[in-house]
Design a protein around this motif. Structure first.
Motif, short mmCIF file in Angstrom:
data_model
loop_
_atom_site.label_atom_id
_atom_site.label_comp_id
_atom_site.label_asym_id
_atom_site.label_seq_id
_atom_site.Cartn_x
_atom_site.Cartn_y
_atom_site.Cartn_z
N SER A 38 0.85 -1.19 0.00
CA SER A 38 0.00 0.00 0.00
C SER A 38 0.88 1.24 0.00
N GLY A 39 0.26 2.40 -0.17
CA GLY A 39 0.99 3.66 -0.09
C GLY A 39 1.27 4.34 -1.41
N GLY A 40 0.90 3.69 -2.51
CA GLY A 40 1.12 4.31 -3.80
C GLY A 40 0.22 5.51 -4.02
N GLY A 41 0.48 6.24 -5.08
CA GLY A 41 -0.34 7.39 -5.39
C GLY A 41 0.29 8.23 -6.48
N LEU A 42 -0.25 9.42 -6.63
CA LEU A 42 0.23 10.38 -7.64
C LEU A 42 1.03 11.47 -6.93
N VAL A 43 2.22 11.73 -7.43
CA VAL A 43 3.09 12.74 -6.83
C VAL A 43 3.84 13.47 -7.93
N GLN A 44 4.18 14.71 -7.67
CA GLN A 44 4.95 15.48 -8.65
C GLN A 44 6.42 15.09 -8.57
N ALA A 45 7.10 15.30 -9.67
CA ALA A 45 8.54 15.04 -9.71
C ALA A 45 9.23 15.82 -8.60
N GLY A 46 10.17 15.15 -7.93
CA GLY A 46 10.85 15.75 -6.80
C GLY A 46 10.21 15.46 -5.47
N ARG A 73 18.30 7.64 -3.43
CA ARG A 73 16.96 8.25 -3.42
C ARG A 73 15.96 7.41 -2.64
N PHE A 74 16.09 6.10 -2.71
CA PHE A 74 15.15 5.19 -2.05
C PHE A 74 15.84 4.53 -0.86
N ASN A 112 12.32 9.15 -2.24
CA ASN A 112 12.52 10.60 -2.29
C ASN A 112 13.02 11.01 -3.68
N SER A 113 12.93 12.28 -3.97
CA SER A 113 13.40 12.82 -5.25
C SER A 113 12.85 12.01 -6.41
N LEU A 114 11.57 11.76 -6.38
CA LEU A 114 10.95 10.91 -7.39
C LEU A 114 11.03 11.54 -8.78
N LYS A 115 11.18 10.67 -9.77
CA LYS A 115 11.28 11.08 -11.17
C LYS A 115 10.15 10.45 -11.96
N PRO A 116 9.77 11.03 -13.09
CA PRO A 116 8.73 10.41 -13.92
C PRO A 116 9.06 8.96 -14.29
N GLU A 117 10.33 8.65 -14.46
CA GLU A 117 10.71 7.28 -14.82
C GLU A 117 10.55 6.29 -13.68
N ASP A 118 10.22 6.77 -12.48
CA ASP A 118 9.90 5.87 -11.36
C ASP A 118 8.44 5.40 -11.42
N THR A 119 7.68 5.93 -12.34
CA THR A 119 6.28 5.53 -12.49
C THR A 119 6.19 4.04 -12.83
N ALA A 120 5.46 3.30 -12.01
CA ALA A 120 5.34 1.86 -12.18
C ALA A 120 4.39 1.30 -11.14
N VAL A 141 4.41 9.38 -11.11
CA VAL A 141 5.16 10.61 -10.88
C VAL A 141 4.96 11.52 -12.08
N SER A 142 4.38 12.66 -11.85
CA SER A 142 4.11 13.60 -12.95
C SER A 142 5.26 14.58 -13.09
#
Length: 121
Positions: free
Chosen positions: A6-14, A66-67, A83-91, A119-120
């Motif tokens: 659990s814990g997933g969601g939508l977050v902005q880059a960074g 970062r993780f 942390n410091s999430l990037k769009p390429e972390d989307t999965a 990650v948007s």
């Protein structure tokens, strides 16, 4: 071992997210644990692993620095601080368990259902 992520969601880059994985069964504390992810159109890939006592960790090069993977055996819970999430972390992120680090980082015995991380940019 039954696993529930659990814990997933939508977050902005960074931004940051923390995933959790709750395990049921008597052997959680004796299993190495890990996280994998699968992006659309790509194969599932290893993200991070942790030994049964938490003394040893391993990370994919793409997430190092970062993780952070951690576990609380008293709560039968595995975590992935991202942390410091990037769009390429989307999965879709999956937690997994195995009898040893080499196993949980390659071919885990047990899989949980996934949780979506987007990650948007």
């Amino acid at each position: 071992v039954q696993l529930q992520a659990s814990g997933g969601g939508l977050v902005q880059a960074g931004g940051s997210l923390r995933l959790s994985c709750t395990a049921s069964g008597r052997s959680f504390g004796s299993n190495a644990m890990g996280w994998f992810r699968q992006a659309p159109g790509k194969e599932r890939e290893f993200v991070a692993g942790i030994s049964w006592r938490g003394g040893s960790t391993a990370y994919a090069d793409s997430v190092k620095g970062r993780f952070t993977i951690s576990r609380d055996n008293a709560k039968n819970t595995l975590y992935l601080q991202m942390n410091s999430l990037k769009p390429e972390d989307t999965a879709v992120y999956y937690c997994a368990a195995g009898t040893a680090m080499w196993e949980v980082t390659t071919t885990p015995l047990y899989w949980g259902q996934g949780t979506q991380v987007t990650v948007s940019s």
